[in-house]
Design an enzyme around this catalytic site. Structure first.
Site, short mmCIF file in Angstrom:
data_model
loop_
_atom_site.label_atom_id
_atom_site.label_comp_id
_atom_site.label_asym_id
_atom_site.label_seq_id
_atom_site.Cartn_x
_atom_site.Cartn_y
_atom_site.Cartn_z
N ARG A 1 15.19 16.13 6.79
CA ARG A 1 13.75 16.15 7.03
C ARG A 1 13.02 16.05 5.71
NH1 ARG A 1 12.45 20.69 8.13
NH2 ARG A 1 14.44 21.72 8.41
N SER B 1 16.74 26.38 9.24
CA SER B 1 17.74 25.34 9.47
C SER B 1 18.98 25.60 8.60
CB SER B 1 17.17 23.97 9.09
OG SER B 1 16.05 23.68 9.89
N PHE C 1 30.09 35.18 11.57
CA PHE C 1 30.65 34.43 12.70
C PHE C 1 30.91 35.37 13.89
CE2 PHE C 1 31.67 32.12 8.77
CZ PHE C 1 30.94 30.98 9.03
N ASN D 1 26.31 28.48 15.35
CA ASN D 1 27.46 29.38 15.43
C ASN D 1 27.14 30.64 16.22
OD1 ASN D 1 28.91 27.58 13.86
ND2 ASN D 1 28.50 28.66 11.95
N CYS E 1 21.39 27.86 8.87
CA CYS E 1 21.76 29.26 8.58
C CYS E 1 22.65 29.83 9.68
CB CYS E 1 20.52 30.13 8.42
SG CYS E 1 19.67 29.92 6.85
N GLY E 2 23.27 28.96 10.49
CA GLY E 2 24.24 29.45 11.45
C GLY E 2 23.71 29.70 12.86
N LYS E 3 22.61 29.07 13.24
CA LYS E 3 22.10 29.27 14.60
C LYS E 3 23.10 28.75 15.63
CE LYS E 3 17.79 27.75 15.09
NZ LYS E 3 17.51 27.02 13.84
N HIS F 1 11.41 28.40 16.80
CA HIS F 1 12.62 27.84 16.20
C HIS F 1 13.77 28.84 16.38
CE1 HIS F 1 14.54 25.97 12.32
NE2 HIS F 1 14.99 25.39 13.41
N ASN G 1 29.72 38.99 14.10
CA ASN G 1 28.31 39.32 14.31
C ASN G 1 28.10 39.99 15.67
OD1 ASN G 1 27.70 38.29 11.82
ND2 ASN G 1 27.15 36.26 12.58
N LYS H 1 11.79 18.57 16.57
CA LYS H 1 10.87 19.40 15.78
C LYS H 1 9.41 18.96 15.97
CE LYS H 1 14.47 21.24 13.64
NZ LYS H 1 15.13 22.45 14.02
N ASP I 1 18.61 25.88 18.98
CA ASP I 1 17.60 25.52 17.98
C ASP I 1 16.16 25.87 18.38
OD1 ASP I 1 17.03 24.41 15.42
OD2 ASP I 1 16.39 22.54 16.33
N TYR J 1 16.26 9.49 10.53
CA TYR J 1 17.01 10.74 10.55
C TYR J 1 16.47 11.75 11.58
CZ TYR J 1 18.63 15.35 9.62
OH TYR J 1 19.13 16.60 9.82
N SER K 1 25.22 16.59 7.22
CA SER K 1 25.73 15.70 8.27
C SER K 1 25.73 16.45 9.60
CB SER K 1 27.12 15.20 7.93
OG SER K 1 27.99 16.27 7.64
N ARG K 2 25.63 15.71 10.68
CA ARG K 2 25.33 16.32 11.98
C ARG K 2 26.20 15.76 13.10
NH1 ARG K 2 20.97 20.33 12.15
NH2 ARG K 2 20.34 20.39 10.00
O1 SAT Z 1 15.19 18.84 11.64
S1 SAT Z 1 16.44 18.51 12.30
O2 SAT Z 1 16.21 18.53 13.71
O3 SAT Z 1 16.87 17.21 11.88
C1 SAT Z 1 17.61 19.65 11.93
C2 SAT Z 1 17.08 20.90 11.35
O4 SAT Z 1 16.57 20.90 10.24
O5 SAT Z 1 17.18 21.96 12.01
MN MN Z 2 16.45 23.72 13.43
#
Ligand code: SAT
Ligand code: MN
Length: 582
Positions: free
Chosen positions: A70, A249, A491, A255, A251-253, A227, A494, A207, A278, A198, A366-367
């Site tokens: 982003r 973004s 992980f 997971n 930070c393990g959401k 979020h 938690n 978003k 998310d 992207y 990478s996603r």
């Molecule tokens: O903004 S994205 O949806 O590409 C991914 C993120 O930052 O959470």
């Molecule tokens: Mn996000």
């Protein structure tokens, strides 16, 4: 003409006049359509087919190397009054923004197909769901939107019935970072994005719509667009409590949303159900509780660090029907990223021969894109039009020091302060320096579509007679010791912290009063089977009054920076805590 809705036809026609596409394709969302888009992208090189035996129906997409995250400095909220966007947003006047974008869009789709993508954010019959239409010249975006949203025929029907929809216009342009803008017009319920293919810049349902535009809409309609992940925790008695949690973004959401409880917990009968990873839309129900839906239908998760050890559910869902973006490749065409214990990359994310000296095989941001239904812990409740009632809201950030493993807010107002005061070290999910601590209220700094001061007031407004609001907690999985090592295993473990929270909700667990909130004693947390000494746990739960006093002062300055609009109740709460710490 592909719809009975005149407003939609007019808009599509006017966009076509401006962008001059060769063809217009109205997306129906069928599998056949998806497959033909994939075929097209295989011929253009936009997609590379992965190993059919190990990863059936999976593809790799490589972004332009300067288009991998982003771009917050190019993202604008264009309200007629600058104050309404707030200092938390970059602002441009709607007239200037439209002029700029019209110039960029003029003729930009020549020789290209313009796709019209009707989508619904949320279960198609849910009163909490909202619809939009994205126009794009990127088949990659269409394919991702089909996984991430309820896209096509059913969404179009609802749009025709309701008459209104969020308008999103997207063109990849020439992918030139100097000609890249992500504009939001909340007053017009519209989005205009140019020059990036992207994720968050281009999949406008995510978003742009579900957070920036939706947060603005939510304020006027009395709900919240956040979020946050949503997860269901089923205890051994078979009761499921739902928790929403906000982290910045990367930070393990994902997971946490797919957490696999430690062995002992699984034996005792604890289960975890994934609703979303998310975004969370929530609103008060007739019983005063907050009910939440995940507006998305899929996951756009960070690949690096995902492994059987950190997120076995994610690994299981990535074996088929997934799109990978900017990961590396093994010799036999399997996707590869840093953190996988097996496999050897031969190509990096840019398609170059992999050479450790020239950086990681997979881009740090990478996603993967995959349907939520692929997840082994998928909850049927994800489709419930009423949403799920929340028992707890959790805020968290990435903090090396200061912030304890967990604490509970005393009440809603204190909880809103805890959320507003959130801070985190920056990650690779956005361009810019990584690892710098910045305030990121409710993890919404890049995503709130209006002035944060008004946003805080809106949060506070939910505490009214008849409300039965969730308890609010703050967690920090990322505290480090003096050797720079993480002290908490994170992980699956938690779960131990979640158990304490839920026992607080049901009145079964103890907590100590401190000025910053309510904390467990070390013996209130179950560390059976963990290789952890009590001293470390005590350190994780330590509240340093002197350091916290400074933090509270900084939080005060931060709130003051929003000027007159900053809610007095929040400032009063902050002052009260600062006094107790002094
Ligand atoms: O903004 S994205 O949806 O590409 C991914 C993120 O930052 O959470
Ligand atoms: Mn996000």
């Amino acid at each position: 003409m592909s719809t009975s809705l005149a407003a939609l036809n007019h808009w599509v026609e006017s966009v076509a006049r401006l962008t001059q596409p060769e063809k217009i394709h109205w997306c129906d969302g069928t599998e056949a359509e998806y497959n033909s888009l994939v075929d097209l992208m295989l011929t253009t090189g936009d997609l590379i087919k992965l190993n059919e035996e190990t990863h059936p129906n999976c593809y790799l997409h490589r972004s332009s190397p300067s288009d991998v995250a982003r771009v917050e400095h190019l993202t604008f909220v264009c309200t007629s009054n600058k104050e309404d966007a707030g200092s938390n947003n970059h602002w441009m006047s709607p007239a200037d923004a439209h002029a700029k974008m019209d110039e960029l869009y003029a003729g930009c789709m020549r020789g290209r197909t313009m796709y019209v993508v009707p989508y619904c954010m949320g279960p198609i019959d849910s009163p909490l769901a909202r619809c939009g239409v994205e126009i794009t010249d990127s088949p990659y975006v269409v394919a991702n939107m089909r996984i991430m949203t309820r896209m096509g025929e059913a969404a179009l029907k609802r749009i025709e019935r309701e008459g209104g929809f969020v308008k999103g216009l997207h063109s990849i342009g020439d992918l030139n970072p100097d000609r890249r803008f992500i504009m939001h017009f909340p007053e017009e319920l519209s989005i205009q994005s140019f020059g990036s293919g992207y994720g968050g810049n281009a999949l406008l349902g995510k978003k742009c719509h579900a957070l920036r535009i939706a947060s603005y809409q939510a304020r006027t309609e009395g709900w919240l667009a956040e979020h946050m992940l949503i997860v269901g925790i089923e205890n051994p008695q078979g009761e499921t409590h739902y928790v929403a949690a906000a982290f910045p973004s990367a930070c393990g959401k994902t997971n946490l949303a797919m957490l696999i409880p430690p062995e002992g917990y699984r034996q005792d009968g604890w289960k975890v159900w994934t609703i979303g990873d998310d975004i969370c839309w929530m609103r008060p129900g007739a019983d005063g509780r907050l009910y939440a839906i995940n507006p998305e239908a899929g996951f756009f998760g960070v690949a690096p660090g995902t492994s059987v050890k950190t997120n076995a559910s994610a690994m299981a869902m990535l074996n088929k029907d997934a799109i990978f973006t900017n990961v590396g490749l093994t010799a036999d065409n399997q996707p590869w990223w840093e953190g996988l214990p097996e496999g050897v990359p031969v190509k990096d994310w840019q398609g170059r021969d992999y050479d450790k000296a020239s950086g990681p095989a997979a881009h740090p941001n990478s996603r993967f894109t995959v349907s939520a239904k692929n997840c082994p812990s998928y909850s049927e409740k994800s489709e419930d039009p009423q949403g799920v009632p929340l028992s707890a809201i959790v805020f968290g950030g990435r903090r090396e020091s200061l912030v304890p493993l967990v604490f509970e807010a005393r009440n809603w107002t204190h909880g809103v302060l805890v959320g507003a005061a959130m801070a985190s070290e920056t990650t690779a999910a956005a361009t810019g320096a990584v690892g710098v601590v910045r305030r990121d209220s409710m993890a919404m700094k890049p995503f709130a579509g209006y002035n944060f001061a008004d946003y805080f007031s809106h949060w506070l407004s939910f505490d009214k007679p008849g409300a039965n609001l969730p308890k609010i907690f703050h967690v920090n999985w990322f505290r480090k010791n003096s050797d720079g090592k993480f002290m908490w295993p994170g992980f699956g473990d938690n779960m131990r912290v979640l158990e304490w929270m839920l026992k607080r909700v049901t009145g079964q667990a103890h907590a100590n009063e401190t000025p910053i909130g309510l904390l467990p004693n070390s013996d209130d947390l179950n560390i059976d089977g963990l290789n952890m000494d009590v001293a470390t746990l005590n350190q994780l739960l330590d509240v340093n009054h002197e350091a916290w006093y400074e933090e509270m002062e900084a939080i005060g300055e931060y709130l003051q920076s929003y000027g007159d609009r900053a809610p007095q109740a929040l400032l009063a709460e902050q002052e009260k805590i600062a006094r107790q710490l002094a």
